[in-house]
Structure formats: structure tokens, C-alpha cells
Scaffold this motif. Structure first.
Motif, mmCIF file in Angstrom:
data_model
loop_
_atom_site.group_PDB
_atom_site.id
_atom_site.type_symbol
_atom_site.label_atom_id
_atom_site.label_comp_id
_atom_site.label_asym_id
_atom_site.label_seq_id
_atom_site.Cartn_x
_atom_site.Cartn_y
_atom_site.Cartn_z
ATOM 1 N N LEU A 10 -18.817 -12.102 -33.195
ATOM 2 C CA LEU A 10 -17.616 -12.461 -32.447
ATOM 3 C C LEU A 10 -16.591 -12.982 -33.446
ATOM 4 N N TRP A 23 -12.137 -10.685 -31.036
ATOM 5 C CA TRP A 23 -11.889 -9.290 -31.390
ATOM 6 C C TRP A 23 -12.963 -8.396 -30.771
ATOM 7 N N VAL A 24 -12.513 -7.288 -30.194
ATOM 8 C CA VAL A 24 -13.430 -6.308 -29.604
ATOM 9 C C VAL A 24 -13.006 -4.902 -30.006
ATOM 10 N N GLN A 25 -13.914 -3.965 -29.833
ATOM 11 C CA GLN A 25 -13.635 -2.559 -30.075
ATOM 12 C C GLN A 25 -14.118 -1.779 -28.859
ATOM 13 N N ARG A 27 -16.283 0.856 -27.079
ATOM 14 C CA ARG A 27 -17.564 1.518 -27.332
ATOM 15 C C ARG A 27 -17.415 3.013 -27.082
ATOM 16 N N LEU A 37 -15.158 -2.594 -23.738
ATOM 17 C CA LEU A 37 -14.781 -3.376 -24.914
ATOM 18 C C LEU A 37 -15.969 -4.240 -25.305
ATOM 19 N N GLU A 38 -16.336 -4.186 -26.561
ATOM 20 C CA GLU A 38 -17.492 -4.979 -26.978
ATOM 21 C C GLU A 38 -17.348 -5.464 -28.408
ATOM 22 N N PHE A 39 -18.217 -6.400 -28.742
ATOM 23 C CA PHE A 39 -18.256 -6.953 -30.090
ATOM 24 C C PHE A 39 -19.057 -6.021 -30.992
ATOM 25 N N GLY A 103 -9.422 -1.988 -33.173
ATOM 26 C CA GLY A 103 -9.837 -2.776 -32.023
ATOM 27 C C GLY A 103 -8.671 -3.537 -31.412
ATOM 28 N N SER A 114 -14.812 -15.647 -19.155
ATOM 29 C CA SER A 114 -14.939 -14.182 -19.222
ATOM 30 C C SER A 114 -14.574 -13.484 -17.918
ATOM 31 N N ILE A 121 -15.976 -5.527 -20.162
ATOM 32 C CA ILE A 121 -16.914 -5.815 -21.254
ATOM 33 C C ILE A 121 -18.329 -5.740 -20.688
ATOM 34 N N ASN A 125 -22.450 -9.770 -22.378
ATOM 35 C CA ASN A 125 -21.526 -10.571 -23.187
ATOM 36 C C ASN A 125 -20.875 -11.709 -22.403
#
Length: 135
Positions: A10, A23-25, A27, A37-39, A103, A114, A121, A125
Motif C-alpha cells: 500500500l 495508490w492502486v492499479q 487488475r 482497482l487493487e494494490f 495507476g 473503504s 476494489i 482489501n
């Protein structure tokens, strides 16, 4: 039941009294979390510590030039599916300059945690983000 150990990272920035950015990217695999969106992270390989596995996954998924020497382990989180028991090892790491242009940054509010990202997400998570907000 298959047991998997997974490290996730994270990256954070802009911590205030009201929240922070993570920050996420997106998948891109064909699994159940496709398009979410995930780590960055993945399976810890034989001989790796969770920290080493997280760094390797960041270098593979995001940029091979990203390196860091410190990360705060946020605990262990378990996710059980019909065929797998997954132990997540999330590490909190300061933002890296090579993340720029890759990302996106999620604005996490300490009050709503969250909740605004339900369906965006992966469900495993949510407890990690919520615990981080309570900390």
C-alpha cells in the motif's frame, strides 16, 4: 484446501487529519477481480520473506526501478474461498516517484474508510483499509 501467502504493498501519500491517498492499479488478469482497482502484490515465493515478495511483485507489476528498504507490516489478513486459504501480508510504504503516471491515487477519508470503493476494489482489501483508517 490450498494455502497461499500473498504480500501486497500500500503506497501512501498526503496524510492529513482527515485522510490519506493510497495508490492502486487496475487488475488486468481474467480472475474474479478483473478490472478492479487493487494494490500491487502477489504470491510469496519459496525463500522470500513477505517484505521481499512484496518488493519483487511491485518491481514485476509496476516498475523494475522501484526500490524501498522500509515498510510497515499492517498485520495478517485471511481470505478463504471454496478452494484456497489466502493469508495477506499488507505493507505500508511511502510513495515512490516512479509511480507517477501509472495507476491512480484513491482519496481515503478516515470517516467513510473503504465504503465509497465497494465494488471497485477487491473485498479482501476493505478490512485492510478500514483498519488503517482506525489506526
Amino acid at each position: 484446501m490450498k494455502l497461499l501467502h500473498v504480500a501486497i504493498v500500500l503506497f501512501y501519500k498526503d496524510i492529513t487529519s482527515d485522510g490519506l491517498k493510497l495508490w492502486v492499479q487496475t487488475r488486468s488478469d481474467d480472475g474474479p477481480f478483473h478490472g478492479m482497482l487493487e494494490f500491487p502484490g502477489g504470491k510469496i515465493e519459496a525463500g522470500e520473506t513477505p517484505f521481499q515478495g512484496g518488493l519483487r511483485e511491485v518491481q514485476e507489476e509496476v516498475d523494475p526501478g522501484i526500490s524501498y528498504t522500509e515498510g510497515q507490516l499492517l498485520g495478517h489478513y485471511e481470505n478463504v474461498t471454496a478452494t484456497k486459504r489466502i493469508i495477506l501480508y499488507p505493507f505500508l510504504v511511502a510513495a515512490h516517484p516512479l509511480l507517477k503516471g501509472k495507476g491512480e491515487w484513491l482519496d481515503i477519508d478516515f470517516m467513510t474508510m473503504s465504503a465509497p470503493f465497494r465494488g471497485k476494489i477487491p473485498h479482501p482489501n476493505h478490512p485492510i483499509i478500514d483498519d488503517l483508517c482506525r489506526y
